[in-house]
Write an enzyme that holds these catalytic residues in place. Structure first.
Site, PDB file in Angstrom:
ATOM      1  CB  ALA A  45     -51.170 -50.657   0.497  1.00 41.01           C
ATOM      2  CB  THR A  83     -50.395 -58.418   0.832  1.00 45.07           C
ATOM      3  OG1 THR A  83     -51.033 -57.158   1.024  1.00 45.07           O
ATOM      4  CG2 THR A  83     -50.606 -58.871  -0.606  1.00 45.07           C
ATOM      5  NE  ARG A 107     -65.042 -61.489   4.318  1.00 42.29           N
ATOM      6  CZ  ARG A 107     -63.800 -61.280   3.903  1.00 42.29           C
ATOM      7  NH1 ARG A 107     -63.103 -60.261   4.370  1.00 42.29           N
ATOM      8  NH2 ARG A 107     -63.263 -62.083   3.018  1.00 42.29           N
ATOM      9  CG  LEU A 165     -55.685 -59.086  -2.304  1.00 39.84           C
ATOM     10  CD1 LEU A 165     -54.250 -58.579  -2.289  1.00 39.84           C
ATOM     11  CD2 LEU A 165     -56.158 -59.358  -0.896  1.00 39.84           C
TER      12      LEU A 165
END
Length: 592
Positions: free
Chosen positions: A151, A179, A420, A574
């Site tokens: 980010a 990331t 999840r 992402l």
């Protein structure tokens, strides 16, 4: 009498000189047996072989000869740790942040080699005293970005493209953050590509699955921004030189096949793309690593800069246009997890997938500056943690459609295509909170194909992190589960492939599990993502407790809240960091 005294003095001095000579000889005895020695340490993906060369008194060189660590993630540790050992003549060197296991493996291998060389490990384990004198430096730039993960770097690139000079502050020893070590799945509705694989999708479907997947607790305006700008963000990255594979898949908890996969391993492609942009920007984007932002500078109600601590320098950096916070979440901060957690019974002892720097620093700084925090109680767990490290590496799955989960009795226990939180809650109720992922050669036709972390099935089997057998019965024996139960579980899944649903309500299917050899990988629950953080609007401006914009302050990525509600879909992170990172950089550059 004087002669007698003189004689005694002469004898005494000779005695002293003899003792001195003996002492000097003792101090200059060989510290090592000169030569080259090898040692083995344990990295995150297996053994690290280290060669150490010494002469009689010092360490001459440390070289990493063999390893299976992840390129791009481990590179800094492999370069830095050996050099620091030689420079300091000690194995008590700092680990490289974000490459903890690689660093420790190199140190462990070096210790083994030095022990063989006859080194005094007690002395060699003493940390070298830092005598560097600190200095203070004042800087001015247009935009300061705190955090050099996905980010932050997206914000830096975007701000510079919109005419701003940017300084990026990164507290860790390298850029990348979460990331760099992520599976890098990027959700974006891409109807043209999806049609090639027989997949129907729409922006509305992505919105509904994201909004409803977070129990409708997200800010719908932010969700709209996310899903509408995901594909343009990919096109933006491609314009910067980043490459994606020509495929679409469903990532764990993604709910639909819309995930794009970068060409480069893990999330290194995102980081490399922005770092290469920074290098070519002629100073337009400056990245300062090992530089920890400690405080936002506020004048009136406006944020005008940042205070930070470098390795030997304290910084006061004024930002004429704005400050972007992109420091990630707090999955590695157990105190913050315990403070805010209302969702799970007890997660204090769970490991995390996150890099060591995910400790909530930006959230704490922003709150002190008046920012409002939202959704802090929502903490995402994954059922896919490595049993030893908690990381996502070693995960043998290629996609949701072609694998099942079984417990230690060999039975399925959940819809493996569910949310999840649903999957993890079910796993927490199983024996030892442990499961096996089962799949076959539809996923690995040769065994040399890579998972989403750059690891082949054959490598994982060799390292003992996965198991491989020609039949399900043999696989059951290897992993210690009941063979009849495993066969029954697979038969139930295969029936679901034929019928399009099964007893657990699963709807995501592709190939049957019927083609040997078969594979199994052990997984445990792990802390993965914190959905809460700084409240922002659609321009990525930070919001205070009264609902007003905080002038000069912007935020993007996992440090923010309100985008994912109570549960983040797999593959949306992402998209989030790139969509809102790009927006934050542009907004800051324009002084919105």
């Amino acid at each position: 009498m004087k002669k007698k005294h003189a004689k005694l003095i002469s004898i005494f001095m000779c005695f002293v000189l003899v003792l001195f000579a003996f002492g000097c000889q003792s101090n200059t005895e060989s510290a090592f047996k000169a030569g080259k020695y090898t040692g083995i340490g344990k990295g995150i993906h297996g053994d690290i072989k280290v060669e150490v060369e010494v002469d009689d008194t010092k360490i001459l060189s440390v070289k990493v000869l063999e390893h299976s660590e992840t390129p791009g993630v481990s590179d800094s540790a492999i370069a830095k740790v050996p050099q620091e050992i030689v420079d300091g003549q000690t194995v008590a060197v700092d680990i490289v942040s974000g490459a903890t296991y690689t660093s420790n493996g190199i140190i462990e291998g070096t210790k083994a080699a030095l022990t063989e060389a006859g080194g005094d490990m007690e002395k060699l384990s003493q940390k070298k005293e830092d005598t560097t004198e600190r200095k203070t430096e004042e800087l001015t730039t247009d935009v300061v970005v705190i955090g050099a993960g996905g980010a932050g770097l997206a914000a830096a690139t975007s701000a510079n493209q919109n005419g701003a000079k940017v300084i990026v502050l990164e507290k860790m020893g390298k850029a990348g953050g979460n990331t760099a070590i992520s599976g890098a799945a990027f959700n974006a509705v891409d109807t043209e590509l999806q049609k090639e694989f027989g997949i129907e999708d729409s922006i509305d479907k992505h919105f509904q699955q994201t909004y409803e997947g977070g129990d409708k607790l997200a800010d719908p305006e932010l969700v709209e921004i996310l899903v509408n700008n995901a594909l343009p963000a990919i096109k933006w990255l491609e314009s910067l030189g980043m490459e994606f594979e020509h495929k679409i898949f469903t990532v764990l908890g993604g709910m639909w096949p819309r995930a794009h996969d970068p060409e480069k391993v893990l999330g290194t492609g995102f980081i490399d793309t922005h770092m290469e942009y920074a290098e070519k920007s002629n100073g337009g984007v400056e990245v300062k690593i090992n530089t920890n932002a400690t405080e936002l500078i506020k004048e009136g109600d406006r944020i005008v800069g940042v205070k930070a601590e470098g390795e030997d320098t304290d910084y006061v950096i004024k930002a004429t246009k704005g400050v972007v916070i992109a420091t990630g979440g707090f999955s590695q901060n157990k105190e913050m997890r315990d403070k805010y957690n209302k969702q799970w019974e007890d997660i204090s002892n769970l490991m995390s997938t996150n890099h060591p720097g995910a400790t909530g620093d930006g959230i704490i700084m922003a709150e002190k500056a008046g920012a409002n925090l939202v959704g802090m109680e929502w903490i995402q767990l994954l059922p896919m943690g490595d049993p030893e490290t908690g990381s996502l590496s070693g995960n043998i799955e290629q996609g949701v459609e072609d694998r099942i989960f079984i417990n230690l009795d060999g039975n399925r226990f959940v819809d493996e295509g569910a949310r999840r939180d649903v999957m993890t809650k079910a796993l927490l109720e199983q024996k030892d909170q442990t499961m096996w992922t089962i799949l076959d050669s539809h996923s690995y036709p040769t065994g040399d194909e890579e998972n989403h972390f750059g690891e082949t099935a054959n490598e994982l089997v060799k390292a003992g992190r996965a198991f491989k057998a020609d039949t399900l019965e043999e696989l059951a024996e290897m992993i210690g589960v009941d063979a009849d139960s495993l066969v029954k579980a697979v038969e139930g899944f295969n029936k679901g492939v034929d019928e399009g649903k099964d007893e657990f309500g699963r709807t995501l299917f592709k190939d049957k599990i019927d083609k040997g050899p078969y594979y199994a990988g052990k997984r445990v629950p792990t802390v993965h993502h914190t959905m809460g953080g700084i409240q922002i609007n659609t321009k990525a401006q930070a919001i205070n407790a009264e609902g007003n914009v905080i002038p000069g302050l912007y935020a993007a990525g996992e440090v923010t809240g309100g985008i994912h509600g109570s549960n983040r879909l797999g593959g949306n992170a992402l998209a989030d960091i790139n969509v809102f990172g790009k927006i934050a950089g542009e907004s800051a550059a324009k002084g919105l």
